[in-house]
Design a protein around this motif. Structure first.
Motif, short mmCIF file in Angstrom:
data_model
loop_
_atom_site.label_atom_id
_atom_site.label_comp_id
_atom_site.label_asym_id
_atom_site.label_seq_id
_atom_site.Cartn_x
_atom_site.Cartn_y
_atom_site.Cartn_z
N GLY A 37 -33.00 33.24 -7.33
CA GLY A 37 -32.01 32.39 -7.91
C GLY A 37 -32.43 31.12 -8.33
N HIS A 38 -33.59 30.64 -7.98
CA HIS A 38 -34.06 29.14 -7.90
C HIS A 38 -35.37 29.01 -8.87
N LYS A 39 -35.41 30.05 -9.47
CA LYS A 39 -36.80 29.87 -10.77
C LYS A 39 -36.81 28.58 -11.38
N ALA A 40 -35.67 28.36 -12.27
CA ALA A 40 -35.37 27.25 -13.08
C ALA A 40 -35.77 26.01 -12.21
N ASP A 41 -35.20 25.95 -11.04
CA ASP A 41 -35.36 24.71 -10.18
C ASP A 41 -36.93 24.54 -9.83
N CYS A 42 -37.44 25.56 -9.43
CA CYS A 42 -39.15 25.52 -9.16
C CYS A 42 -39.83 25.09 -10.38
N VAL A 43 -39.61 25.55 -11.45
CA VAL A 43 -40.08 25.18 -12.96
C VAL A 43 -40.04 23.71 -13.02
N THR A 44 -38.82 23.15 -12.63
CA THR A 44 -38.41 21.87 -13.02
C THR A 44 -39.32 21.01 -12.06
N GLN A 45 -39.24 21.36 -10.80
CA GLN A 45 -40.16 20.51 -9.80
C GLN A 45 -41.83 20.61 -10.04
N LEU A 46 -42.19 21.91 -10.60
CA LEU A 46 -43.57 21.90 -11.09
C LEU A 46 -44.05 20.96 -12.26
N GLU A 47 -42.91 20.81 -13.00
CA GLU A 47 -43.17 20.03 -14.16
C GLU A 47 -43.10 18.54 -13.76
N ILE A 48 -42.36 18.27 -12.68
CA ILE A 48 -42.41 16.80 -12.33
C ILE A 48 -43.79 16.56 -11.69
N LEU A 49 -44.25 17.33 -10.86
CA LEU A 49 -45.50 17.50 -9.99
C LEU A 49 -46.69 17.21 -11.07
N LEU A 50 -46.85 18.25 -12.01
CA LEU A 50 -48.18 18.81 -12.83
C LEU A 50 -47.59 18.17 -14.38
N GLY A 51 -46.68 18.05 -14.73
CA GLY A 51 -46.28 17.49 -16.20
C GLY A 51 -45.88 18.83 -16.96
N ARG A 52 -46.22 20.01 -16.33
CA ARG A 52 -45.63 21.34 -16.86
C ARG A 52 -46.08 22.36 -15.84
N ALA A 53 -45.39 23.41 -15.87
CA ALA A 53 -45.46 24.59 -15.05
C ALA A 53 -46.47 25.50 -15.57
N PRO A 54 -47.24 25.88 -14.80
CA PRO A 54 -48.27 26.94 -15.29
C PRO A 54 -47.94 28.10 -15.69
N ASP A 55 -48.15 28.56 -16.86
CA ASP A 55 -47.71 29.91 -17.21
C ASP A 55 -48.83 30.87 -17.11
N ILE A 56 -48.60 32.21 -17.17
CA ILE A 56 -49.44 33.41 -16.89
C ILE A 56 -50.74 33.12 -17.33
N GLY A 57 -51.74 33.16 -16.41
CA GLY A 57 -53.20 33.04 -16.67
C GLY A 57 -53.76 31.47 -16.99
#
Length: 183
Positions: free
Chosen positions: A38-58
């Protein structure tokens, strides 16, 4: 408590074989991040803060001296220089709070920089990663001599291979034998 740091897996100088150079990276901190239910969107948001964007598949995403890559469904690996973070996993856990399970991975993997003009030829002898078709900043999980590894393309003619630390000598041997076969 003492500041414990893992010893280098191989504890040897780099090897140059023909056009290939192989060197252990002893400066990387690694932490895995798995989104909790239930927290995938929150994790993606945090990854975007840390890395600029969340890594997608591959994909591998770099930001300053850190990078992250997709490992599996709702799972990522974060990497950075140990000079930047004293304890990456604790720092990341504090950022993600209860939205993700964060696990220290630094002592579990050996990181090998492999570069040179014949790196594609060498890797074709070792695994099924289509390096000639992959662009920069891509990751693929693959088997190298029955060892589960990640091959990351961070620059043209340059790879970062993450393999199991317990098999570091075997992985290094496989890479040097393949490099000699094309030298």
């Amino acid at each position: 408590m003492s500041d414990l740091k893992p010893l280098p897996s191989l504890n040897m100088a780099s090897a140059t074989i023909g056009a290939i150079q192989i060197q252990e990276r002893t400066d990387l901190e690694l932490a895995s991040v798995a989104a909790r239910r239930g927290h995938k969107a929150d994790c993606v948001t945090q990854l975007e803060i840390l890395l600029g964007r969340a890594p997608d598949i591959g994909q591998v995403v770099t930001h300053d001296d850190q990078f992250g890559f997709w490992v599996g469904r709702h799972q990522w690996m974060l990497c950075c220089s140990s000079q930047s973070f004293s304890d990456l996993a604790s720092d990341v856990k504090a950022e993600f709070r209860d939205t993700a399970s964060v696990t220290e991975q630094s002592g579990g993997w050996v990181a090998l920089d492999v570069s040179g003009s014949t790196v594609c030829d060498m890797m074709e002898r070792l695994c099924n990663v289509p390096l000639r078709k992959l662009g920069s900043h891509q990751v693929q999980r693959t088997m190298i001599h029955q060892m589960n590894c990640f091959a990351l393309t961070l620059a043209p003619e340059a790879l970062l291979i993450l393999g199991p630390r317990s098999s570091a000598a075997s992985l290094y041997h496989a890479l040097t034998v393949a490099a000699r076969s094309i030298a």
